[in-house]
Design a protein around this motif. Structure first.
Motif, PDB file in Angstrom:
ATOM      1  N   GLY A  91     -35.777  94.512  74.848  1.00 34.06           N
ATOM      2  CA  GLY A  91     -35.871  94.035  73.474  1.00 34.06           C
ATOM      3  C   GLY A  91     -35.163  94.911  72.462  1.00 34.06           C
ATOM      4  O   GLY A  91     -35.151  94.600  71.267  1.00 34.06           O
ATOM      5  N   LEU A  92     -34.576  96.029  72.966  1.00 30.63           N
ATOM      6  CA  LEU A  92     -33.797  96.934  72.128  1.00 30.63           C
ATOM      7  C   LEU A  92     -34.632  97.468  70.949  1.00 30.63           C
ATOM      8  O   LEU A  92     -35.855  97.361  70.940  1.00 30.63           O
ATOM      9  CB  LEU A  92     -32.515  96.234  71.651  1.00 30.63           C
ATOM     10  CG  LEU A  92     -31.657  95.619  72.774  1.00 30.63           C
ATOM     11  CD1 LEU A  92     -30.448  94.894  72.202  1.00 30.63           C
ATOM     12  CD2 LEU A  92     -31.234  96.689  73.772  1.00 30.63           C
ATOM     13  N   LEU A  93     -33.974  98.046  69.959  1.00 26.09           N
ATOM     14  CA  LEU A  93     -34.703  98.689  68.859  1.00 26.09           C
ATOM     15  C   LEU A  93     -35.424  97.694  67.954  1.00 26.09           C
ATOM     16  O   LEU A  93     -36.383  98.054  67.258  1.00 26.09           O
ATOM     17  CB  LEU A  93     -33.753  99.549  68.024  1.00 26.09           C
ATOM     18  CG  LEU A  93     -33.379 100.901  68.651  1.00 26.09           C
ATOM     19  CD1 LEU A  93     -32.279 101.574  67.850  1.00 26.09           C
ATOM     20  CD2 LEU A  93     -34.597 101.818  68.729  1.00 26.09           C
ATOM     21  N   GLU A  94     -34.991  96.440  67.975  1.00 24.53           N
ATOM     22  CA  GLU A  94     -35.682  95.423  67.185  1.00 24.53           C
ATOM     23  C   GLU A  94     -37.115  95.244  67.688  1.00 24.53           C
ATOM     24  O   GLU A  94     -38.056  95.048  66.898  1.00 24.53           O
ATOM     25  CB  GLU A  94     -34.922  94.089  67.247  1.00 24.53           C
ATOM     26  CG  GLU A  94     -35.391  93.050  66.251  1.00 24.53           C
ATOM     27  CD  GLU A  94     -35.335  93.510  64.805  1.00 24.53           C
ATOM     28  OE1 GLU A  94     -36.244  93.126  64.032  1.00 24.53           O
ATOM     29  OE2 GLU A  94     -34.400  94.251  64.437  1.00 24.53           O
ATOM     30  N   ALA A  95     -37.283  95.327  69.008  1.00 20.77           N
ATOM     31  CA  ALA A  95     -38.633  95.237  69.575  1.00 20.77           C
ATOM     32  C   ALA A  95     -39.466  96.450  69.178  1.00 20.77           C
ATOM     33  O   ALA A  95     -40.660  96.322  68.869  1.00 20.77           O
ATOM     34  CB  ALA A  95     -38.551  95.123  71.099  1.00 20.77           C
ATOM     35  N   ARG A  96     -38.842  97.619  69.175  1.00 23.14           N
ATOM     36  CA  ARG A  96     -39.571  98.819  68.756  1.00 23.14           C
ATOM     37  C   ARG A  96     -40.026  98.696  67.308  1.00 23.14           C
ATOM     38  O   ARG A  96     -41.144  99.105  66.962  1.00 23.14           O
ATOM     39  CB  ARG A  96     -38.689 100.058  68.926  1.00 23.14           C
ATOM     40  CG  ARG A  96     -39.358 101.315  68.397  1.00 23.14           C
ATOM     41  CD  ARG A  96     -38.536 102.561  68.632  1.00 23.14           C
ATOM     42  NE  ARG A  96     -39.225 103.730  68.072  1.00 23.14           N
ATOM     43  CZ  ARG A  96     -38.862 104.990  68.279  1.00 23.14           C
ATOM     44  NH1 ARG A  96     -37.818 105.258  69.037  1.00 23.14           N
ATOM     45  NH2 ARG A  96     -39.532 105.983  67.733  1.00 23.14           N
ATOM     46  N   LYS A  97     -39.167  98.143  66.477  1.00 26.13           N
ATOM     47  CA  LYS A  97     -39.528  97.958  65.064  1.00 26.13           C
ATOM     48  C   LYS A  97     -40.791  97.112  64.938  1.00 26.13           C
ATOM     49  O   LYS A  97     -41.703  97.425  64.152  1.00 26.13           O
ATOM     50  CB  LYS A  97     -38.362  97.296  64.330  1.00 26.13           C
ATOM     51  CG  LYS A  97     -38.591  97.070  62.850  1.00 26.13           C
ATOM     52  CD  LYS A  97     -37.371  96.419  62.215  1.00 26.13           C
ATOM     53  CE  LYS A  97     -37.641  96.031  60.774  1.00 26.13           C
ATOM     54  NZ  LYS A  97     -36.465  95.337  60.162  1.00 26.13           N
ATOM     55  N   LYS A  98     -40.896  96.059  65.721  1.00 26.31           N
ATOM     56  CA  LYS A  98     -42.096  95.211  65.700  1.00 26.31           C
ATOM     57  C   LYS A  98     -43.305  95.967  66.233  1.00 26.31           C
ATOM     58  O   LYS A  98     -44.418  95.834  65.712  1.00 26.31           O
ATOM     59  CB  LYS A  98     -41.847  93.944  66.515  1.00 26.31           C
ATOM     60  CG  LYS A  98     -40.790  93.025  65.930  1.00 26.31           C
ATOM     61  CD  LYS A  98     -40.476  91.883  66.888  1.00 26.31           C
ATOM     62  CE  LYS A  98     -39.349  91.004  66.348  1.00 26.31           C
ATOM     63  NZ  LYS A  98     -38.967  89.939  67.308  1.00 26.31           N
ATOM     64  N   ASP A  99     -43.088  96.753  67.301  1.00 30.84           N
ATOM     65  CA  ASP A  99     -44.182  97.542  67.876  1.00 30.84           C
ATOM     66  C   ASP A  99     -44.797  98.479  66.844  1.00 30.84           C
ATOM     67  O   ASP A  99     -46.000  98.746  66.868  1.00 30.84           O
ATOM     68  CB  ASP A  99     -43.665  98.392  69.053  1.00 30.84           C
ATOM     69  CG  ASP A  99     -43.411  97.579  70.308  1.00 30.84           C
ATOM     70  OD1 ASP A  99     -43.918  96.451  70.407  1.00 30.84           O
ATOM     71  OD2 ASP A  99     -42.697  98.094  71.192  1.00 30.84           O
ATOM     72  N   GLU A 100     -43.968  98.986  65.958  1.00 24.33           N
ATOM     73  CA  GLU A 100     -44.439  99.952  64.969  1.00 24.33           C
ATOM     74  C   GLU A 100     -44.947  99.275  63.701  1.00 24.33           C
ATOM     75  O   GLU A 100     -45.980  99.665  63.147  1.00 24.33           O
ATOM     76  CB  GLU A 100     -43.297 100.925  64.627  1.00 24.33           C
ATOM     77  CG  GLU A 100     -42.906 101.812  65.796  1.00 24.33           C
ATOM     78  CD  GLU A 100     -41.653 102.640  65.548  1.00 24.33           C
ATOM     79  OE1 GLU A 100     -41.483 103.640  66.247  1.00 24.33           O
ATOM     80  OE2 GLU A 100     -40.849 102.273  64.668  1.00 24.33           O
ATOM     81  N   GLY A 278     -39.228 102.410  55.855  1.00 22.85           N
ATOM     82  CA  GLY A 278     -39.276 101.710  57.137  1.00 22.85           C
ATOM     83  C   GLY A 278     -39.852 102.562  58.249  1.00 22.85           C
ATOM     84  O   GLY A 278     -40.286 103.696  58.046  1.00 22.85           O
ATOM     85  N   THR A 279     -39.871 102.001  59.433  1.00 23.70           N
ATOM     86  CA  THR A 279     -40.474 102.642  60.597  1.00 23.70           C
ATOM     87  C   THR A 279     -39.504 103.625  61.232  1.00 23.70           C
ATOM     88  O   THR A 279     -38.326 103.697  60.876  1.00 23.70           O
ATOM     89  CB  THR A 279     -40.834 101.578  61.643  1.00 23.70           C
ATOM     90  OG1 THR A 279     -39.617 100.933  62.081  1.00 23.70           O
ATOM     91  CG2 THR A 279     -41.780 100.533  61.080  1.00 23.70           C
ATOM     92  N   ARG A 280     -40.016 104.368  62.213  1.00 25.13           N
ATOM     93  CA  ARG A 280     -39.169 105.278  62.977  1.00 25.13           C
ATOM     94  C   ARG A 280     -38.032 104.504  63.661  1.00 25.13           C
ATOM     95  O   ARG A 280     -36.921 105.008  63.794  1.00 25.13           O
ATOM     96  CB  ARG A 280     -40.013 106.019  64.022  1.00 25.13           C
ATOM     97  CG  ARG A 280     -39.237 106.888  65.009  1.00 25.13           C
ATOM     98  CD  ARG A 280     -38.582 108.088  64.383  1.00 25.13           C
ATOM     99  NE  ARG A 280     -37.771 108.809  65.370  1.00 25.13           N
ATOM    100  CZ  ARG A 280     -36.954 109.805  65.077  1.00 25.13           C
ATOM    101  NH1 ARG A 280     -36.833 110.227  63.834  1.00 25.13           N
ATOM    102  NH2 ARG A 280     -36.250 110.398  66.027  1.00 25.13           N
ATOM    103  N   ALA A 281     -38.300 103.270  64.068  1.00 31.66           N
ATOM    104  CA  ALA A 281     -37.267 102.445  64.718  1.00 31.66           C
ATOM    105  C   ALA A 281     -36.062 102.272  63.808  1.00 31.66           C
ATOM    106  O   ALA A 281     -34.903 102.302  64.264  1.00 31.66           O
ATOM    107  CB  ALA A 281     -37.840 101.079  65.092  1.00 31.66           C
ATOM    108  N   GLU A 282     -36.321 102.100  62.514  1.00 34.40           N
ATOM    109  CA  GLU A 282     -35.214 101.920  61.570  1.00 34.40           C
ATOM    110  C   GLU A 282     -34.442 103.220  61.365  1.00 34.40           C
ATOM    111  O   GLU A 282     -33.215 103.217  61.214  1.00 34.40           O
ATOM    112  CB  GLU A 282     -35.764 101.371  60.247  1.00 34.40           C
ATOM    113  CG  GLU A 282     -36.201  99.913  60.383  1.00 34.40           C
ATOM    114  CD  GLU A 282     -37.135  99.462  59.278  1.00 34.40           C
ATOM    115  OE1 GLU A 282     -36.734  98.589  58.500  1.00 34.40           O
ATOM    116  OE2 GLU A 282     -38.253 100.002  59.195  1.00 34.40           O
TER     117      GLU A 282
END
Length: 446
Positions: A91-100, A278-282
């Motif tokens: 899911g790449l970093l977009e998935a991480r953004k949602k996770d956070e 934003g989140t760490r993902a961003e």
């Protein structure tokens, strides 16, 4: 007759790859790697080509006879591999953004490997790693799988319990980061430091700390009370500890313990970051864009120092050191994720644990520590319970098990909130969670 070792790296388009290549260059010729196959999926093709070309320039500049192959064909890469390393993100970093971001929206910590974020990363990752294991069994059954993909502990346990692969070692850069941190703190060479590690991935403790065989645990614990001396990571804000608490704990905590012992403070900090920028993902996405711009430079032929900001410091030291020790039967001591085999008597015999091991050609041999100290035992056992239930949910797609896993995680305050977050995250990640969709379709039919 085969000459040299073949390494297959799943997730080869990762920004971490130059770390890995640097490690193989450093250890050559003691570790005679002749081929490194970097594998990725179609969505990662552009990054694979950019980082792969940098890898080729790195080995050329170093003058080592390692051939770099780039491919989207995982099976081709796995054929006759000696070691398989995994460093992918479904899911790449977009998935991480949602996770956070989704848990934070509900006032719950959304860190990518802990709490709801870690749970959903496991849900997406475990079916994929088991699929990779089936290919390994067919194409390179004698290969060692070295997994760096998070959540490393759950991924390792899933492989041990639900695949035919037993030659697997989970790896994290937290223990080596703690060793390096102690070395820097005390102004000594890293090789003089030894920490007796025991626990779980991102829930590991240093039971004792030694310099040249002499315990310096009390000195280290005293020093890290000061936030200026905190041994942490790029992705975890250093806050320092209450001196009385740390003295009573009487073990050396890892950076991720901030999420459990300082949950309120960490949540406040994460919420502020979320609202401000934003989140760490961003943050990571921005860092990665900058890194890949650097990687494109045809004159760049080394790992750029900016990579250290990514949070993967010492990855190559940990990963290639491990492979080197296994290949040479070095029998040195390293902390890895492996099957417990009674080394930590507070945890099931067949569970994956993160523990100091003697590294041999036959794999890691855990060093027995017996019962964990009472002051840390309960939290470690609770996280292991969470991991076991989470893995079961990831494989079965069982909604009830997923809710149970979410609720028993200590970062989630109630079953009601767990259900709200679970439902929202299942919807947000549905494209990567077919097991839950299939399960619901069966339940609807019934």
């Amino acid at each position: 007759m085969k000459k040299g070792l073949k390494i297959a790296t799943i997730g080869g388009g990762s920004s971490y790859t130059p770390e890995l290549i640097e490690g193989f260059i450093k250890y050559y010729p003691e570790l005679p790697v002749s081929e490194i196959w970097l594998v990725d999926v179609e969505e990662g093709k552009e990054k694979l080509e950019i980082v792969g070309n940098l890898a080729k320039r790195m080995v050329q500049k170093a003058g080592v006879p390692i051939k770099i192959y780039l491919t989207l064909d995982r099976k081709e890469a796995l054929k006759s591999a000696d070691f398989v390393t995994t460093q992918f993100r479904v899911g790449l970093l977009e998935a991480r953004k949602k996770d956070e971001s989704i848990p934070l929206k509900h006032g719950v910590l959304g860190q990518e490997t802990n709490g709801p974020g870690g749970l959903f990363k496991a849900f997406r990752t475990i079916p994929v790693i088991l699929d990779i294991c089936r290919d390994i069994k067919e194409l390179c059954p004698n290969a060692w799988l070295i997994n760096f993909t998070n959540p490393a502990g759950m991924v390792t346990e899933a492989v041990l319990r639900y695949s035919n692969i037993r030659r697997v070692v989970g790896l994290c850069n937290v223990p080596i980061g703690m060793e390096m941190g102690v070395a820097n703190l005390l102004g000594v060479d890293h090789h003089r430091v030894r920490i007796d590690f025991a626990g779980l991935n991102h829930m590991v403790y240093g039971l004792d700390v030694f310099i040249d065989g002499v315990s310096v645990k009390d000195q280290v614990i005293s020093l890290i009370n000061d936030p200026k001396n905190s041994i942490t990571m790029q992705n975890i804000h250093a806050m320092g500890w209450e001196p009385e608490f740390l003295k009573a704990l009487d073990v050396f905590p890892c950076p991720y313990h901030n999420y459990y012992y300082k949950s309120g403070d960490m949540l406040e900090k994460e919420l502020k970051n979320y609202k401000d920028g934003g989140t760490r993902a961003e943050v990571v996405k921005k860092l990665e864009n900058e890194l890949f711009e650097l990687y494109k430079d045809p004159d760049l032929a080394i790992k750029p120092p900016q990579l250290e900001k990514r949070g993967g410091a010492y990855y190559s030291d940990a990963a290639v050191r491990l492979i080197h020790s296994m290949y040479t039967d070095k029998r040195d001591i390293q902390a890895v994720n492996t099957i417990n085999r009674g080394a930590i008597s507070s945890l099931p015999y067949d569970s994956a644990v993160e523990i100091s091991c003697v590294i041999t050609k036959d794999g890691p041999k855990p060093i027995s520590v017996g019962e964990l100290p009472i002051q840390i035992r309960g939290l470690v056992q609770q996280i292991k319970s969470f991991e076991r239930v989470a893995i079961e949910a990831a494989i079965s797609g069982n909604y009830g098990m997923a809710l149970l896993a979410m609720t028993i995680n200590p970062l989630v305050p109630s079953d009601r909130l767990a259900k709200v977050i679970l439902d929202e995250m299942l919807e947000a990640h549905k494209d990567y969670l077919p097991q839950f969709q299939k399960r619901r379709e069966i339940e609807w039919k019934i």
